[in-house]
Write a protein that holds these residues in place. Structure first.
Motif, PDB file in Angstrom:
ATOM      1  N   ALA A  25      24.935  46.343  51.489  1.00  0.00           N
ATOM      2  CA  ALA A  25      25.459  44.985  51.304  1.00  0.00           C
ATOM      3  C   ALA A  25      24.401  44.099  50.647  1.00  0.00           C
ATOM      4  N   HIS A  26      23.159  44.200  51.101  1.00  0.00           N
ATOM      5  CA  HIS A  26      22.067  43.419  50.514  1.00  0.00           C
ATOM      6  C   HIS A  26      21.831  43.839  49.059  1.00  0.00           C
ATOM      7  N   ALA A  27      21.834  45.125  48.799  1.00  0.00           N
ATOM      8  CA  ALA A  27      21.594  45.622  47.442  1.00  0.00           C
ATOM      9  C   ALA A  27      22.649  45.096  46.471  1.00  0.00           C
ATOM     10  N   ILE A  28      23.903  45.118  46.893  1.00  0.00           N
ATOM     11  CA  ILE A  28      24.980  44.636  46.026  1.00  0.00           C
ATOM     12  C   ILE A  28      24.869  43.127  45.833  1.00  0.00           C
ATOM     13  N   ALA A  29      24.576  42.402  46.891  1.00  0.00           N
ATOM     14  CA  ALA A  29      24.426  40.945  46.771  1.00  0.00           C
ATOM     15  C   ALA A  29      23.295  40.592  45.805  1.00  0.00           C
ATOM     16  N   VAL A  30      22.184  41.314  45.882  1.00  0.00           N
ATOM     17  CA  VAL A  30      21.060  41.042  44.978  1.00  0.00           C
ATOM     18  C   VAL A  30      21.438  41.411  43.547  1.00  0.00           C
ATOM     19  N   ALA A  31      22.170  42.500  43.358  1.00  0.00           N
ATOM     20  CA  ALA A  31      22.627  42.874  42.013  1.00  0.00           C
ATOM     21  C   ALA A  31      23.523  41.777  41.438  1.00  0.00           C
ATOM     22  N   GLU A  32      24.425  41.257  42.256  1.00  0.00           N
ATOM     23  CA  GLU A  32      25.324  40.189  41.802  1.00  0.00           C
ATOM     24  C   GLU A  32      24.545  38.922  41.478  1.00  0.00           C
ATOM     25  N   LYS A  33      23.597  38.570  42.324  1.00  0.00           N
ATOM     26  CA  LYS A  33      22.789  37.369  42.078  1.00  0.00           C
ATOM     27  C   LYS A  33      21.921  37.549  40.825  1.00  0.00           C
ATOM     28  N   ALA A  34      21.356  38.735  40.652  1.00  0.00           N
ATOM     29  CA  ALA A  34      20.534  39.013  39.473  1.00  0.00           C
ATOM     30  C   ALA A  34      21.387  38.906  38.205  1.00  0.00           C
ATOM     31  N   PHE A  35      22.596  39.420  38.266  1.00  0.00           N
ATOM     32  CA  PHE A  35      23.519  39.295  37.132  1.00  0.00           C
ATOM     33  C   PHE A  35      23.749  37.815  36.804  1.00  0.00           C
ATOM     34  N   ASP A  36      24.049  37.013  37.825  1.00  0.00           N
ATOM     35  CA  ASP A  36      24.318  35.588  37.614  1.00  0.00           C
ATOM     36  C   ASP A  36      23.106  34.862  37.041  1.00  0.00           C
ATOM     37  N   ILE A  37      21.938  35.144  37.568  1.00  0.00           N
ATOM     38  CA  ILE A  37      20.714  34.472  37.116  1.00  0.00           C
ATOM     39  C   ILE A  37      20.327  34.927  35.710  1.00  0.00           C
ATOM     40  N   SER A  38      20.646  36.166  35.351  1.00  0.00           N
ATOM     41  CA  SER A  38      20.206  36.744  34.079  1.00  0.00           C
ATOM     42  C   SER A  38      20.657  35.939  32.865  1.00  0.00           C
ATOM     43  N   SER A  39      21.854  35.382  32.906  1.00  0.00           N
ATOM     44  CA  SER A  39      22.340  34.641  31.742  1.00  0.00           C
ATOM     45  C   SER A  39      21.518  33.377  31.509  1.00  0.00           C
ATOM     46  N   LYS A  40      21.118  32.717  32.594  1.00  0.00           N
ATOM     47  CA  LYS A  40      20.306  31.502  32.468  1.00  0.00           C
ATOM     48  C   LYS A  40      18.885  31.829  32.007  1.00  0.00           C
ATOM     49  N   ARG A 157      33.131  46.082  44.522  1.00  0.00           N
ATOM     50  CA  ARG A 157      32.210  45.054  44.017  1.00  0.00           C
ATOM     51  C   ARG A 157      31.316  45.612  42.908  1.00  0.00           C
ATOM     52  N   ILE A 158      30.878  46.848  43.053  1.00  0.00           N
ATOM     53  CA  ILE A 158      30.076  47.501  42.008  1.00  0.00           C
ATOM     54  C   ILE A 158      30.909  47.640  40.732  1.00  0.00           C
ATOM     55  N   ARG A 159      32.153  48.066  40.890  1.00  0.00           N
ATOM     56  CA  ARG A 159      33.033  48.209  39.719  1.00  0.00           C
ATOM     57  C   ARG A 159      33.280  46.865  39.042  1.00  0.00           C
ATOM     58  N   GLU A 160      33.457  45.807  39.824  1.00  0.00           N
ATOM     59  CA  GLU A 160      33.635  44.464  39.259  1.00  0.00           C
ATOM     60  C   GLU A 160      32.408  44.040  38.456  1.00  0.00           C
ATOM     61  N   LEU A 161      31.243  44.345  38.984  1.00  0.00           N
ATOM     62  CA  LEU A 161      30.005  44.011  38.282  1.00  0.00           C
ATOM     63  C   LEU A 161      29.874  44.819  36.992  1.00  0.00           C
ATOM     64  N   ASP A 162      30.222  46.106  37.043  1.00  0.00           N
ATOM     65  CA  ASP A 162      30.229  46.920  35.824  1.00  0.00           C
ATOM     66  C   ASP A 162      31.160  46.324  34.778  1.00  0.00           C
ATOM     67  N   THR A 163      32.324  45.877  35.195  1.00  0.00           N
ATOM     68  CA  THR A 163      33.291  45.283  34.275  1.00  0.00           C
ATOM     69  C   THR A 163      32.728  44.013  33.647  1.00  0.00           C
ATOM     70  N   LYS A 164      32.086  43.174  34.446  1.00  0.00           N
ATOM     71  CA  LYS A 164      31.478  41.948  33.910  1.00  0.00           C
ATOM     72  C   LYS A 164      30.401  42.275  32.874  1.00  0.00           C
ATOM     73  N   GLU A 169      28.760  42.834  27.069  1.00  0.00           N
ATOM     74  CA  GLU A 169      28.320  43.703  25.976  1.00  0.00           C
ATOM     75  C   GLU A 169      29.358  43.762  24.858  1.00  0.00           C
ATOM     76  N   ASN A 170      30.639  43.784  25.231  1.00  0.00           N
ATOM     77  CA  ASN A 170      31.705  43.800  24.231  1.00  0.00           C
ATOM     78  C   ASN A 170      31.721  42.508  23.430  1.00  0.00           C
ATOM     79  N   LEU A 171      31.500  41.373  24.109  1.00  0.00           N
ATOM     80  CA  LEU A 171      31.432  40.087  23.403  1.00  0.00           C
ATOM     81  C   LEU A 171      30.268  40.059  22.420  1.00  0.00           C
ATOM     82  N   GLU A 172      29.136  40.578  22.840  1.00  0.00           N
ATOM     83  CA  GLU A 172      27.953  40.581  21.973  1.00  0.00           C
ATOM     84  C   GLU A 172      28.158  41.469  20.754  1.00  0.00           C
TER      85      GLU A 172
END
Length: 175
Positions: A25-40, A157-164, A169-172
């Motif tokens: 649960a912690h690993a997934i939460a950190v992955a999600e937070k890292a994804f969110d922070i990465s764009s900024k 949740r992992i699959r949702e993150l992969d999709t995001k 990447e598709n947009l880029e």
């Protein structure tokens, strides 16, 4: 183009064994937070999410009498060192780009200063993202390592993150 997805890492037996020790649960939460922070932070969201997800893969359970022994952990911990090596090996085995595997491993190595002597580190943007994402999910006394999550919910949740990540990447690629 991504060579390895988060789902491939998630289902791998090495990940299940070692990330499971420190809390999926912690690993997934950190992955999600890292994804969110990465764009900024102008950081590759794929690398950020992978490093966030694998950041505690080197944890050893510092328990005494069935309870997390935070003091013992602080005195003896080298999970970031073990985790960087373990994650690098896993990523390479799974077919990750070698430079990406190295960048992810270094972000894991530097996501905490618990094992380092006092002093200031100069972190690159990816390393800073993983540090911030981990700190954002921490709970007093290591409680973030005890949170539980159902396997199917975790996989979703992992699959949702992969999709995001794929959508970005598709947009880029089309712009």
């Amino acid at each position: 183009m991504r060579k390895v997805t988060l789902e491939e890492l998630f289902v791998h037996p090495i990940t299940q064994k070692y990330v499971g020790r420190s809390g999926i649960a912690h690993a997934i939460a950190v992955a999600e937070k890292a994804f969110d922070i990465s764009s900024k932070a102008n950081v590759d969201p794929d690398l950020a999410a992978k490093a966030g997800f694998l950041h505690d893969i080197g944890h050893y359970k510092w328990y005494r009498n069935g309870e997390w022994d935070y003091q013992r952990y602080k005195e003896n911990d080298i999970h970031a060192i073990k985790g960087a090596a373990r994650a690098h090996k896993l990523l390479v085995r799974c077919g990750e780009d070698m430079q990406n595997a190295k960048a992810i491993a270094l972000a894991i190595l530097l996501h905490t200063d618990s094992y380092l002597p006092e002093g200031q580190l100069q972190l690159n943007p990816l390393q800073q993202v993983v540090l911030e994402a981990d700190e954002a999910d921490e709970e007093p006394g290591g409680g973030h390592h005890y949170r539980k999550i159902d396997y199917q919910e975790a996989l979703n949740r992992i699959r949702e993150l992969d999709t995001k990540i794929d959508n970005i990447e598709n947009l880029e690629q089309t712009s």
